[in-house]
Structure formats: C-alpha cells, structure tokens
Write a protein that holds these residues in place. Structure first.
Motif, mmCIF file in Angstrom:
data_model
loop_
_atom_site.group_PDB
_atom_site.id
_atom_site.type_symbol
_atom_site.label_atom_id
_atom_site.label_comp_id
_atom_site.label_asym_id
_atom_site.label_seq_id
_atom_site.Cartn_x
_atom_site.Cartn_y
_atom_site.Cartn_z
ATOM 1 N N ALA A 84 6.844 -0.363 7.677
ATOM 2 C CA ALA A 84 6.479 -1.176 8.837
ATOM 3 C C ALA A 84 4.992 -1.491 8.837
ATOM 4 N N GLU A 85 4.173 -0.503 8.536
ATOM 5 C CA GLU A 85 2.725 -0.735 8.517
ATOM 6 C C GLU A 85 2.355 -1.783 7.480
ATOM 7 N N ASN A 86 3.030 -1.735 6.354
ATOM 8 C CA ASN A 86 2.768 -2.718 5.315
ATOM 9 C C ASN A 86 3.128 -4.131 5.768
ATOM 10 N N ILE A 87 4.247 -4.238 6.457
ATOM 11 C CA ILE A 87 4.704 -5.571 6.846
ATOM 12 C C ILE A 87 3.804 -6.190 7.905
ATOM 13 N N TRP A 88 3.389 -5.382 8.886
ATOM 14 C CA TRP A 88 2.647 -5.959 10.015
ATOM 15 C C TRP A 88 1.151 -5.789 9.876
ATOM 16 N N ILE A 89 0.691 -5.471 8.706
ATOM 17 C CA ILE A 89 -0.743 -5.231 8.538
ATOM 18 C C ILE A 89 -1.538 -6.449 9.028
ATOM 19 N N ASP A 131 7.586 -0.598 -14.503
ATOM 20 C CA ASP A 131 6.558 -1.176 -13.642
ATOM 21 C C ASP A 131 5.267 -1.369 -14.425
ATOM 22 N N ARG A 132 5.016 -2.604 -14.820
ATOM 23 C CA ARG A 132 3.875 -2.799 -15.714
ATOM 24 C C ARG A 132 2.556 -2.538 -15.022
ATOM 25 N N ARG A 133 2.519 -2.663 -13.709
ATOM 26 C CA ARG A 133 1.269 -2.435 -13.025
ATOM 27 C C ARG A 133 0.932 -0.954 -12.885
ATOM 28 N N ASP A 134 1.908 -0.170 -12.416
ATOM 29 C CA ASP A 134 1.647 1.241 -12.150
ATOM 30 C C ASP A 134 1.553 2.076 -13.411
ATOM 31 N N THR A 135 2.468 1.885 -14.319
ATOM 32 C CA THR A 135 2.530 2.796 -15.458
ATOM 33 C C THR A 135 2.354 2.072 -16.785
ATOM 34 N N GLY A 136 1.957 0.803 -16.736
ATOM 35 C CA GLY A 136 1.840 0.051 -17.970
ATOM 36 C C GLY A 136 0.423 -0.369 -18.286
ATOM 37 N N CYS A 137 -0.031 -1.396 -17.612
ATOM 38 C CA CYS A 137 -1.285 -2.033 -18.004
ATOM 39 C C CYS A 137 -2.512 -1.201 -17.685
ATOM 40 N N LEU A 138 -3.473 -1.249 -18.610
ATOM 41 C CA LEU A 138 -4.822 -0.796 -18.320
ATOM 42 C C LEU A 138 -5.550 -2.088 -17.946
ATOM 43 N N LEU A 139 -5.432 -2.444 -16.653
ATOM 44 C CA LEU A 139 -5.779 -3.813 -16.245
ATOM 45 C C LEU A 139 -7.199 -4.224 -16.580
ATOM 46 N N ILE A 140 -8.172 -3.306 -16.397
ATOM 47 C CA ILE A 140 -9.556 -3.743 -16.595
ATOM 48 C C ILE A 140 -9.993 -3.611 -18.047
ATOM 49 N N ASP A 200 14.551 2.119 5.658
ATOM 50 C CA ASP A 200 13.983 2.745 6.852
ATOM 51 C C ASP A 200 12.541 2.256 7.053
ATOM 52 N N PRO A 201 12.244 1.641 8.207
ATOM 53 C CA PRO A 201 10.894 1.127 8.445
ATOM 54 C C PRO A 201 9.823 2.208 8.378
ATOM 55 N N ARG A 202 10.243 3.473 8.600
ATOM 56 C CA ARG A 202 9.241 4.538 8.631
ATOM 57 C C ARG A 202 9.027 5.195 7.271
ATOM 58 N N ALA A 203 9.776 4.771 6.268
ATOM 59 C CA ALA A 203 9.603 5.363 4.935
ATOM 60 C C ALA A 203 8.253 4.961 4.366
ATOM 61 N N GLU A 204 7.648 5.864 3.592
ATOM 62 C CA GLU A 204 6.400 5.492 2.918
ATOM 63 C C GLU A 204 6.755 4.673 1.675
ATOM 64 N N VAL A 205 5.960 3.656 1.433
ATOM 65 C CA VAL A 205 6.286 2.732 0.345
ATOM 66 C C VAL A 205 6.354 3.436 -1.011
ATOM 67 N N ARG A 206 5.515 4.455 -1.204
ATOM 68 C CA ARG A 206 5.507 5.097 -2.533
ATOM 69 C C ARG A 206 6.838 5.786 -2.825
ATOM 70 N N ASP A 207 7.637 6.063 -1.780
ATOM 71 C CA ASP A 207 8.932 6.697 -2.015
ATOM 72 C C ASP A 207 10.033 5.687 -2.330
ATOM 73 N N LEU A 208 9.718 4.404 -2.261
ATOM 74 C CA LEU A 208 10.753 3.393 -2.488
ATOM 75 C C LEU A 208 10.850 3.035 -3.965
ATOM 76 N N MET A 262 0.843 -1.192 0.000
ATOM 77 C CA MET A 262 0.000 0.000 0.000
ATOM 78 C C MET A 262 0.876 1.240 0.000
ATOM 79 N N PRO A 263 0.818 2.011 -1.075
ATOM 80 C CA PRO A 263 1.802 3.069 -1.293
ATOM 81 C C PRO A 263 1.807 4.171 -0.228
ATOM 82 N N PHE A 264 0.660 4.453 0.361
ATOM 83 C CA PHE A 264 0.620 5.576 1.295
ATOM 84 C C PHE A 264 0.875 5.158 2.737
ATOM 85 N N MET A 265 1.191 3.895 2.943
ATOM 86 C CA MET A 265 1.505 3.455 4.299
ATOM 87 C C MET A 265 3.012 3.235 4.417
#
Ligand SMILES: Nc1ncnc2c1ncn2[C@@H]1O[C@H](COP(=O)(O)OP(=O)(O)OP(=O)(O)O)[C@@H](O)[C@H]1O
Ligand SMILES: [Mg+2]
Lengths: 513, 345
Positions: A116-121, A355-364, A153-161, A110-113
């Motif tokens: 650490a939050e992503n791992i222990w969800i 990244d085929r998911r974020d900037t590639g495919c029109l999935l639906i 860094d566990p506190r980094a937001e995933v979207r910045d990785l 989840m990009p905005f979490m």
C-alpha cells in the motif's frame, strides 16, 4: 500553445477541449545519448480507447520514446501533444498531471515498504492531524485490488513478494493514477500465462473506459491478442504504423529487423549422454519439497509451472543461493554439497537468474566487467592478474554473437536497453564454459531475432554435452526447446512429459493440478 | 508496407569494436586541485607578496604532511568501493604507533623504556609488529562485518573506540620516546612520500588489473549479483578490511618514526581526512566507483589546503570553517560536471 500542467488539468476537467482525433501525439522526436542516436525524427500517434503496441529489436528506442512521454527524458527535438494541446514535460510528475502514467520495464518498488505504501507514495491519505492514515491507505489498496481482482495483501512488504506479484503491484499502481494514457513497457516479461490473461482482461476494461494504452512487447501472440494498432521502430527510426488485423507476424518481423527470420526454435536432436546432475528429494522448508530429477549431458530439461510453483526456488537452491533444508545433489554420480554459489561454480554450474536487476547486473560497471565476472574464478587470470586482452577478445566475440547493441564494451550496463542487459548476462554465463547450465527466463525481454539466436546457442551447448535446465513462463519456448519437461505446482513436481507427448494442454493440466 | 526502405537500411554490426575507456573522471578533480593552488598563489601575491607554489621547502612539507593520510586513504578507498566504510583508521594509527614505538626504543634511557629488556632491537621488529597489529585489527573489522552482518559503520566505530582505548591503556597515557635510528629512518626525509607513492602505485594496479580489484568493484556495485557470480563475499570483505588495517598500521609506524616518539593521541581525525580524500577524489559512498589516482589527487587537495592556510597565516578556527566549505565545494564541482555531461545527453 504551451499550457502549464495545472491550467491543462483545469481545461481538461472543464471538457473545453474538443475531442481531437488523437489522444497523444509525438512528432519529430530526437534523442541522443553519448555515442548513440536513440531516436531520430520519430513519430507516434495514440488514439483514445485503443491499445497501441510498440515493437522493435532490443535497443530500437521503444523505452526511450516512452520515457520521453512519461517526462523522464527530455527530447533534443520534437513536439508532444495531449488532446491537441502542446505540452512540455519537465518531470514524471508533469506527465502524471497531464494524465500520462507508465509501468516501467524494470521494477521500481521500494522493498522495505508495504504494498500500500508503495502504491500511494506521495499521495498518502492523511488523517485529521496530517499524519499518514494507514488504515485508509490499506482500505483504498484493498478496494483497488478487488476491482482489478489481484489477490495480494496490501500490508505485505514488497521484498516478500515474488517478481510476478511485484509486477502486478506496479500495474495496480499505474492504474491508480487514473490517467488517460497508460504506458506499459514489457509488463508480461515477468509473469506467467495465467497473470497475462488477467492483465489482458484489465487492459480491455481500461480500453472500454476510453484510455489510450501503449503496450511494448516482444511477444507476437500478445500483439495479436490485445493490440488494435502496432508501430514498429528500428535502430531509433520510425518504420510504420498498422492496424494489427492487417499485418502478419512475418510482416512485423520484416519491419523490425529488415530481414527474414524463419526458424523460431531451432530444436535439433543432439546425442544424449550420461546423467550429469541427479537431484533427490530436494526440499526447502515451506517453499518446495521432494523434488527429484536427473539431467543428462546434451539434454535440455524444461521446467514449467505457474508463478509461485517454486521453479525459481529450486534453481536457486541447486546453485547454493538458498541452501536446501534436506535432499541430495549428485554430479557425475558423486554426492556434492552446494550451499554457496562459489561451490556451484566450482562444479562448473552456471545460473542465469530471473531478476536481472537484483541478482544479475552490475549496473554501474561496464559491459566487459559484467561479462567477465563469473569467469575469473578459473579463466583469464594468471598470478592474480586479469589478462585484459584475452577478456576483451572473448567479450567482443560474445557481444557480436548475441548482437548486443552498445556503443562499445566500456559502456555502463545501466545505459543499455533492457533486452541488451539480458544479453550481457547470458554472455556472462556462456563465457564460464559450464557443464550444467541453469537458465531462469533466459529470453525475458529479448527480441524475436535475438531469441532465435539464443536458442541456437543453447542448442549448440547441448550438442557439446552441456546439461541444460531451462525455466520459462513462455510455453512455446519450453515446448520448442526441451527434450523433457518437468512441471511444478505449489512446490511439488506434478509430472514429467517427454518432448513427444508435451503440448500446451498437457503442460497446463499438470501445472494447475 | 514499404519494403524498399527496409532493404536500404543495412543491418549494422551491433558492436563495432571493444572501444576506448572514457576520459578519466579524475580530470575534473585535478582541475580543482590546480584551481585551489592557483587561488592560494594569487591571494599570496596580493595579501603578503609571496609565491605559494615557488617554494620547494613548503611543497616538501606539504606532501610529507599528507603522505600518511594518503596511505590510509588508499586502504579506505577500496573499502568504500565495496560500499563499506572504515572509521577505525585514525585510532589504529595511534595504537600501532604506540606498539611499534615501544619495541623501537634504544638503551639510552633504559629505565624509562616500556620493555627495559627489549631495547635496541633491529628495526624490523617494531615495523613488523606495527603492521601486524594493523592487519589483525583489520581482520577483526572484516570478520565482524562479513560473518555477523553488522553494518561496517558500526563494526569500525567499535574498533575506533577500542583501538584508541588500547593506545591509551598501553602506557597509561605516557608517550614513548628515544627510538632507534633504524626505526626513525622510515620517517626521515622524503621516505614517507616514497612509501605513499609505492603504495598508491601498487593499489592502482591491484584495483585496476587484478581479480582482487574486479571483485572489489563487483561487490560494491551489486552484492547479490556478485554472490551469484561466485564471489566469496565474506572472504573478500575480510581481505579488503584487512588490507585497510594493514595500511593504517603502516601509517602508524610512519607517524611514530617521523615524530621520533609515539603518543596515544596520534592520528586523531585521520579517518575523516582519509575518507574525505577518497570522496573528493571521486570515490562514491554508494560503492562500485572509485580509483586510486583520484584518491591521490584528493589527498593532494587536502595537503594544498593545509599548507595554504599556514602560508596565509589563517587562524586555526577559520581554517576548519574554510576546509569544510572547500571539501563540499570540491565534491559539488565534480557532481555538477558529471550531471552536465549527462544533461547534454
Ligand atoms: N541513459 C542512457 N544512456 C546512454 N544510452 C542509452 C540510455 N538509455 C538508452 N540508451 C541507448 O538508447 C538505445 C535505445 O534504448 P531503449 O531502452 O529505448 O531500447 P528498447 O527499444 O526499449 O530496447 P529493449 O527491447 O531491449 O527494451 C539503446 O542503444 C541504449 O543503449
Ligand atoms: Mg526497453
């Protein structure tokens, strides 16, 4: 005998179950999707303390089988046993409770979490008052990362990785479940050699702890490096299982595709023409600086470097996704300003993103919609109307050339296997008839047979005078395809190597400088 | 290694043909429409001994009632396909109705006209002004969303409040009456229905067969990917919202023409009816999915409900309650059917 997951867990804890020969087995698995028999009477046996590779062409059913073992799909038929006991997996949670964890082919964070939050969800440590204890969560993450030697860094937001770091987070997350079985679906498709080495190190540790690890990959070298056993699938059928020490690369390929594939990288010398794209001192503040290079018609410029070296960022900037802070770009000797992808396309550039998911495919949307979208700017359209017949024809031809496995062209792209999605995107950009083709990890997740085919298509384009820039984390691919290699390190170009002088050592030397 | 087995399994061509599109997803929602109509028919016979469907006058009123909603809903459908939303359409109906009507007055009661010097104008003037006002408001919506990046919900919520404000301020709350025959013609007979159908057909074709349509779906499916594919997201979104505004303006003109008067309160709640019709018709609020045929059926479901309630003389309070239940029920039916199809998988 079917036990509920909680009983199972209790039994497992008590150690009452004798050590069955296999940790996890699946027998007679069948799974049908509309128009596709994804798995047909398939079997799979995983021993404890081993790494078991799964191989097969794109769409062979590898991910589908693993999703069944991870409780995501329900098989139409078949039995699954964990340590000799029949289990029924109704949900991913069931699978986790039975000790099966999975790293998926596509990133699922989840990009905005935070990391650490992503791992222990769903398993967040709670404070005395029942609130989430963030300090504890970050501490546990740091501990996990330290054990796995992951510098994030566990506190980094995933979207910045970066994509590679996200992949490492996914891996850490799956390990944090401390499962008995760990399924990895193409974990190395997004990371470079250095992280791959690191991952193999982790895998050997886990193996020593007695875990059974399923490892899906399209890379032969990895197979022989980490796997103890290998099972091969073809067209939804089980072909066979072998000890990896007893088979050769060619054996595997023959089992996978049922025919010989000889030439892996059909590099051909093609006439090299004038400079098409000329980049000078291109800089994106804080990301890369002073990148200068030329690409000529017919030339394939390989770009190598470690994760975080800025390779993909340079490509994004060239294409106007993130406009440059300074520097200049010239096409055919004329200065151009590209600060949006629209303009890049107007200059006949094409860009297959990483990244085929974020900037590639029109999935639906369906396969045809996905393939035509970048071509509609100057092709197939008259008076605003799309010439569906012409589009259908070229899409079918392209799908055939790329051997895209789909029931038909009206299938939603989200229903295609990962490798086939990648092929659809390659098709999208090839259809635009580009003059400058930028490929970022073009063969990510693509099987050996199709990979050779894609390399051949790229070479064919080069022969017609297209200038190609190819970023790849797979050194053999870069070395095999490129006329020249540009190596980057921490946002700077550290050198260029000619085809003749480039080898594994010289590239890595520049990449680590 | 068993090589015999390998050779027998010939390598099949991956893509046999282009294939056919799947069964239209509108089918399930069409069945819901028939179901609701038959339900009213049945209850009609049982409760008051009358037929609901075999009454042309009633059907005519029904379709007239929802034509205006339908026109708005077509515009809203394409907005929702881009994963946006338009809350302003009801207010735009009020605003454009007032503006158009004020330029459509006759000299009959010239002293009570909004612009005593601008009476007896040809009908094109009010019609064009109404449409243009809607278009302009749509451009404002689209520009706000595309250029500032604020969420569509907020941008159109602003327009929802302001446009209603303009409608009230325009004549200080006075209604505008005595409209020319040329103007009211557009609201007479089945003219609004015909216009609705023409609009629906045009937009069906536009979404299905043109570049405009393909780009609209692409943006709703994955905006980042659409951008990298060279779609000018900003320009396209402005177009989409402008079209939605234009259609709201058309709805405003028709509303005034049909009522032969305009009031600041016209079109209250239409935005939700329009969104409802689109969503019932299978348009996904997540974007990327939706069709005009579905929206037309969704509009008819709303119409059948309204007309059925009146037919059964159901109290207005109950009407609202039941309406809510039916809307949710219709969508659940659709979702359920889609899921079942997936489960069978
Ligand atoms: N949800 C789905 N709906 C319809 N078809 C599906 C679905 N998931 C998978 N398939 C089909 O099942 C087949 C097997 O897909 P799967 O993802 O298991 O392949 P794979 O072996 O993992 O390939 P890759 O190497 O490309 O990842 C493919 O033909 C795919 O199109
Ligand atoms: Mg897969």
């Amino acid at each position: 005998m079917v036990l509920s997951p909680s009983t199972m867990a209790a039994v497992r804890k008590s150690g009452a179950i004798p050590n069955a020969e296999f940790l996890l087995t699946a027998e007679g698995i069948r799974k049908e999707f509309p128009g596709v028999l994804a798995l047909d009477d398939v079997q799979f046996h995983l021993k404890r303390g081993t790494v078991h590779a799964l191989m097969g062409e794109n769409g062979a059913g590898k991910s589908t089988l693993m999703k069944i073992l991870a409780g995501i799909y329900h098989p139409d038929q078949g039995e699954i046993r964990m340590k000799g006991v029949d289990i029924r997996l109704e949900s991913p949670l069931d699978a986790l409770e039975n000790g099966i964890a999975m790293i998926h082919q596509e990133l699922n964070l989840m990009p905005f979490m935070t990391v650490a939050e992503n791992i222990w969800i769903r398993r967040e440590p709670k404070s005395r008052y029942g609130l989430v204890d963030h300090a504890e969560m970050n501490r546990k993450t740091a501990e996990l990362f330290e054990r796995l030697n992951i510098p994030i860094d566990p506190r980094a937001e995933v979207r910045d990785l970066s994509v590679a770091n996200r992949q490492m987070v996914e891996i850490a997350k799956a390990i944090s479940y401390e499962s008995d079985v760990l399924i990895m679906d193409e974990p190395t498709s997004a990371i470079t050699e250095r992280e791959v080495e690191h991952l193999f190190h982790i895998i050997r540790d886990l193996k020593a702890q007695g875990l059974g690890i399923v490892y899906i990959t399209h890379k032969m070298s990895e197979l022989f490096e980490v796997a103890d056993e290998v099972s091969v699938f073809r067209d939804g059928r089980y072909v066979g299982t072998h000890a990896s020490s007893e088979v050769t690369r060619d054996d595997i390929i023959r089992m996978m595709v049922g025919r010989e594939i000889t030439q892996m990288f059909p590099k051909e010398e093609v006439p090299i023409g004038d400079v098409v794209l000329s980049v000078r001192n291109l800089t994106l503040d804080g990301v890369f600086r002073d990148v200068s290079f030329d690409v000529r018609a017919g030339e394939i410029l390989g770009v190598a470097g470690l994760v975080g070296s800025g390779r993909s960022n340079v490509a994004e900037t060239l294409f106007g996704v993130t406009p440059a802070s300074s520097g200049s770009i010239a096409i055919d000797g004329k200065q151009v300003k590209i600060d949006r992808p629209v303009e890049a396309i107007r200059h006949h550039m094409a860009f297959l993103t990483e990244d085929r998911r974020d900037t590639g495919c029109l999935l639906i949307l369906d396969v045809m919609d996905n393939m035509q979208v970048a071509s509609l700017h100057d092709q197939f359209v008259r008076g605003g109307f799309v010439d569906e017949k012409a589009v259908a024809r070229v899409c079918r031809d392209m799908a055939g050339k790329l051997r895209i496995k789909t029931p038909n062209l009206y299938e939603r792209v989200e229903n295609l296997s990962g490798g086939n999605q990648q092929k659809v995107l390659i098709g999208r950009w090839l259809l635009t008839n580009p003059r400058i083709l930028i490929l970022d990890e073009p063969t990510r997740g693509i099987d050996v047979g199709a990979k050779a085919e894609i390399h051949r298509l790229v070479t064919d384009l080069a022969r017609t005078g297209v200038a190609v820039i190819m970023i790849s984390s797979e050194l053999p691919e870069v070395l095999g395809m490129s006329d020249r290699i540009m190596v980057m390190h921490e946002g700077r170009v550290t050198g260029f190597l000619d085809r003749a002088e480039a080898d594994q050592v010289s590239v890595m030397d520049l990449a680590a400088r | 290694m068993n090589t015999d087995m390998l050779d027998k399994q010939a390598v099949t061509a991956p893509v046999a043909g282009i294939g056919k599109r799947r069964l239209p997803p509108e089918l399930s929602i069409f069945i819901v429409l028939i179901g609701i109509a038959l339900l009213f028919e049945l209850v009609g016979w049982l409760a008051i001994g009358q037929s609901f469907l075999l009454n042309t006058a009633r059907l005519k009123i029904m379709i007239l009632q929802v034509s205006v909603i339908g026109i708005i809903s077509v515009g809203v459908t394409q907005v929702i396909i881009t994963s946006g939303i338009d809350l302003s359409s009801g207010s735009l109906v009020g605003m454009t109705a007032m503006l158009a009507a004020s330029l459509a007055q006759t000299s009959q009661f010239v002293d009570r006209a909004v612009y005593p010097s601008l009476v007896d104008l040809p009908f094109v003037v009010p019609v064009v002004v109404g449409l243009a006002a809607g278009l302009l408001a749509g451009v404002v919506n689209g520009t706000l969303i595309a250029k500032t990046g604020i969420p569509p919900f907020i941008a159109t919520l602003g327009m929802f409040v302001s446009a209603r404000g303009i409608a009230k301020w325009y004549t200080k709350g006075q209604p505008v009456s005595f409209l020319s025959d040329g103007f009211t013609f557009f609201g007479s007979g089945l003219v609004p229905v015909v216009i609705f159908l023409v609009v629906a057909v045009i937009f069906h074709i536009l979404l299905r067969y043109t570049r405009y349509g393909k780009f609209t779906y692409a943006i709703g499916s994955n905006m980042q990917a659409a951008r990298v594919s060279g779609i000018n997201i900003q320009a396209h979104l402005i177009k989409v919202y402008a079209v939605a505004g234009l259609l709201a303006g058309l709805a405003g003109v028709l509303t005034a023409a049909r009522a032969q008067t305009a009031q600041a309160g016209m079109g209250v709640g239409y935005e939700f009816d329009a969104i409802t019709a689109a969503v019932i018709g299978g348009t996904s609020l997540a974007g990327g999915v939706g069709r005009i045929t579905g929206t037309v059926i969704g509009t008819l479901i709303l119409g059948v409900m309204l007309s059925g309630f009146t037919f059964l003389r159901i109290d207005a309070y109950y009407q609202e309650i039941i309406k809510g239940v039916i809307i949710v029920g219709a969508v659940i039916t659709d979702v359920y059917r889609q899921n079942k199809k997936k489960k069978k998988v």
